[in-house]
Design an enzyme around this catalytic site. Sequence first.
Site, PDB file in Angstrom:
ATOM      1  N   TYR A 142      91.974 -13.518  -9.991  1.00 59.52           N
ATOM      2  CA  TYR A 142      90.859 -13.009  -9.192  1.00 59.52           C
ATOM      3  C   TYR A 142      90.050 -14.146  -8.567  1.00 59.52           C
ATOM      4  O   TYR A 142      89.297 -13.944  -7.627  1.00 59.52           O
ATOM      5  CB  TYR A 142      89.929 -12.129 -10.037  1.00 59.52           C
ATOM      6  CG  TYR A 142      90.562 -10.820 -10.481  1.00 59.52           C
ATOM      7  CD1 TYR A 142      91.741 -10.365  -9.916  1.00 59.52           C
ATOM      8  CD2 TYR A 142      89.971 -10.038 -11.461  1.00 59.52           C
ATOM      9  CE1 TYR A 142      92.313  -9.180 -10.319  1.00 59.52           C
ATOM     10  CE2 TYR A 142      90.544  -8.847 -11.871  1.00 59.52           C
ATOM     11  CZ  TYR A 142      91.714  -8.418 -11.301  1.00 59.52           C
ATOM     12  OH  TYR A 142      92.282  -7.244 -11.694  1.00 59.52           O
ATOM     13  N   LYS A 193     102.894 -12.671 -19.518  1.00 56.58           N
ATOM     14  CA  LYS A 193     104.266 -12.501 -19.009  1.00 56.58           C
ATOM     15  C   LYS A 193     104.941 -13.867 -18.994  1.00 56.58           C
ATOM     16  O   LYS A 193     105.232 -14.417 -17.918  1.00 56.58           O
ATOM     17  CB  LYS A 193     104.212 -11.888 -17.596  1.00 56.58           C
ATOM     18  CG  LYS A 193     103.773 -10.436 -17.562  1.00 56.58           C
ATOM     19  CD  LYS A 193     104.877  -9.463 -17.909  1.00 56.58           C
ATOM     20  CE  LYS A 193     105.876  -9.323 -16.784  1.00 56.58           C
ATOM     21  NZ  LYS A 193     107.007  -8.443 -17.169  1.00 56.58           N
ATOM     22  N   ASP A 226     103.802  -5.863 -20.053  1.00 59.55           N
ATOM     23  CA  ASP A 226     104.361  -4.544 -19.715  1.00 59.55           C
ATOM     24  C   ASP A 226     104.675  -3.770 -20.988  1.00 59.55           C
ATOM     25  O   ASP A 226     104.392  -2.566 -21.104  1.00 59.55           O
ATOM     26  CB  ASP A 226     105.593  -4.668 -18.806  1.00 59.55           C
ATOM     27  CG  ASP A 226     106.595  -5.704 -19.272  1.00 59.55           C
ATOM     28  OD1 ASP A 226     106.241  -6.540 -20.132  1.00 59.55           O
ATOM     29  OD2 ASP A 226     107.738  -5.689 -18.794  1.00 59.55           O
ATOM     30  N   ASP A 250      92.117  -6.282 -17.208  1.00 66.04           N
ATOM     31  CA  ASP A 250      91.493  -5.275 -16.357  1.00 66.04           C
ATOM     32  C   ASP A 250      92.256  -3.955 -16.502  1.00 66.04           C
ATOM     33  O   ASP A 250      91.679  -2.881 -16.704  1.00 66.04           O
ATOM     34  CB  ASP A 250      91.555  -5.785 -14.909  1.00 66.04           C
ATOM     35  CG  ASP A 250      90.645  -5.022 -13.977  1.00 66.04           C
ATOM     36  OD1 ASP A 250      89.955  -4.103 -14.445  1.00 66.04           O
ATOM     37  OD2 ASP A 250      90.636  -5.337 -12.775  1.00 66.04           O
ATOM     38  N   ASP A 254      91.341  -0.441 -19.175  1.00 65.61           N
ATOM     39  CA  ASP A 254      91.144   0.900 -18.615  1.00 65.61           C
ATOM     40  C   ASP A 254      92.118   1.906 -19.230  1.00 65.61           C
ATOM     41  O   ASP A 254      91.764   3.069 -19.449  1.00 65.61           O
ATOM     42  CB  ASP A 254      91.288   0.889 -17.087  1.00 65.61           C
ATOM     43  CG  ASP A 254      89.960   0.602 -16.400  1.00 65.61           C
ATOM     44  OD1 ASP A 254      89.016   0.186 -17.110  1.00 65.61           O
ATOM     45  OD2 ASP A 254      89.858   0.792 -15.184  1.00 65.61           O
TER      46      ASP A 254
END
Length: 369
Positions: A142, A193, A226, A250, A254
């Site tokens: 970000y 990852k 994942d 993020d 959620d």
Amino acid sequence: MATHKLLLLPGDGIGPEVMAEVKRVIDWLDRRGVASFAIEEDLVGGAAYDSCGLPISEEAMAKAFAADAILLGAVGGAKWAHVNYEVRPEAGLLRLRKDLQLFANLRPAVCYPALADASSLKRELVEGLDVLIVRELTGGVYFGEPKTITDLSDGQKRAIDTQIYESYEIERIARVAFELARTRRNKVVSTEKHNVMKTGLLWKQVVSEVHGSSFEDVALEHQLADSCGMQLVRAPKQFDVIVTDNLFGDILSDVAAMLTGSLGMLPSASLGGVEEVSGRRRALYEPVHGAAPDIAGKGLANPIAMVGSLAMALRYSFGELEAADRIEAAIAGVLAGGVRTADIYSEGKTRVGTAGMGDAILAELDKAA
Ligand code: NAD
């Protein structure tokens, strides 16, 4: 008894409504001699913009630096949709996070037994769920440069975002996660990852080093992001603390949030470094939800996420574990007794508004005292 310097920034929309219920809980704790507070209050977001043309004033920032912890309601709303980008309501919150260097975002996802049927998963998968997601908040894709969209000669465009992590950023967030795990069930899952990303490789390596040097008593597992996402919806109760980068955090926080039923239930914390002189860790606590303009001013908002944010401040900033336990037990008691705001209402329960939920929490605190 230590007096805790707490700055309240109610903000916009339902922020002031849910903060009003927190003030009643603070009064109760003060009156009963459970904890002692020195309270300051100021404006943030659209409310601050209306007052001084900035989403947070320099005076409010000075109060934020002087406070032991900050409690923030919510910012934003359609009224400020057309103000300049730099002074939009959200910029006030972003400035607080940036200037106080709040690099660790803590998002607990707790499923109260009384609300297990509000989850999108089956009751047995979520009842008693208590996961803490520790998300890196100030680095990663970000913020990394270059961050551009370029016109190419053939009429196409090229967009670039850059994921950057330096080892110190990974090390300090890993320490926060391991320290928190020690106060819980002593297990950390670190997720990235590393199979396709260099930042993932470094992340895994640094987390392992921090573990090996200082936290071998804590169980550590590495999971690909994942796979962690899949596991969160397959068998969420296997997790205690999950530590991850800004982007994956993020998304995963959620996902975890939705397992618990309603946005109105979820508190959060953003922690910074420990100051050398005072030994104090900078911290801002806020509900996960926003300003909820659709219900603002109607007395309908659920104040539990805001009251839960106070409980987090008591636990993580003030070391007032008993007071935090009392508040969390009162919330569980209220829910078990069938009291519900509209967002968590189901048939046969007692429907109340914001102040009614505050009344019920105070009554439960009284009952247990
Ligand atoms: P939101 O969280 O404000 O609302 C989403 C939905 O959840 C709405 O239907 C709302 O009524 C409901 N809801 C949220 N909190 C609730 C509560 N405590 N009790 C009952 N119902 C609740 O998200 P949004 O609608 O995407 O955003 C609205 C405004 O808030 C926007 O201006 C946005 O920028 C801002 N926002 C601020 C923050 C923050 O301050 N940290 C976070 C998210 C959104």
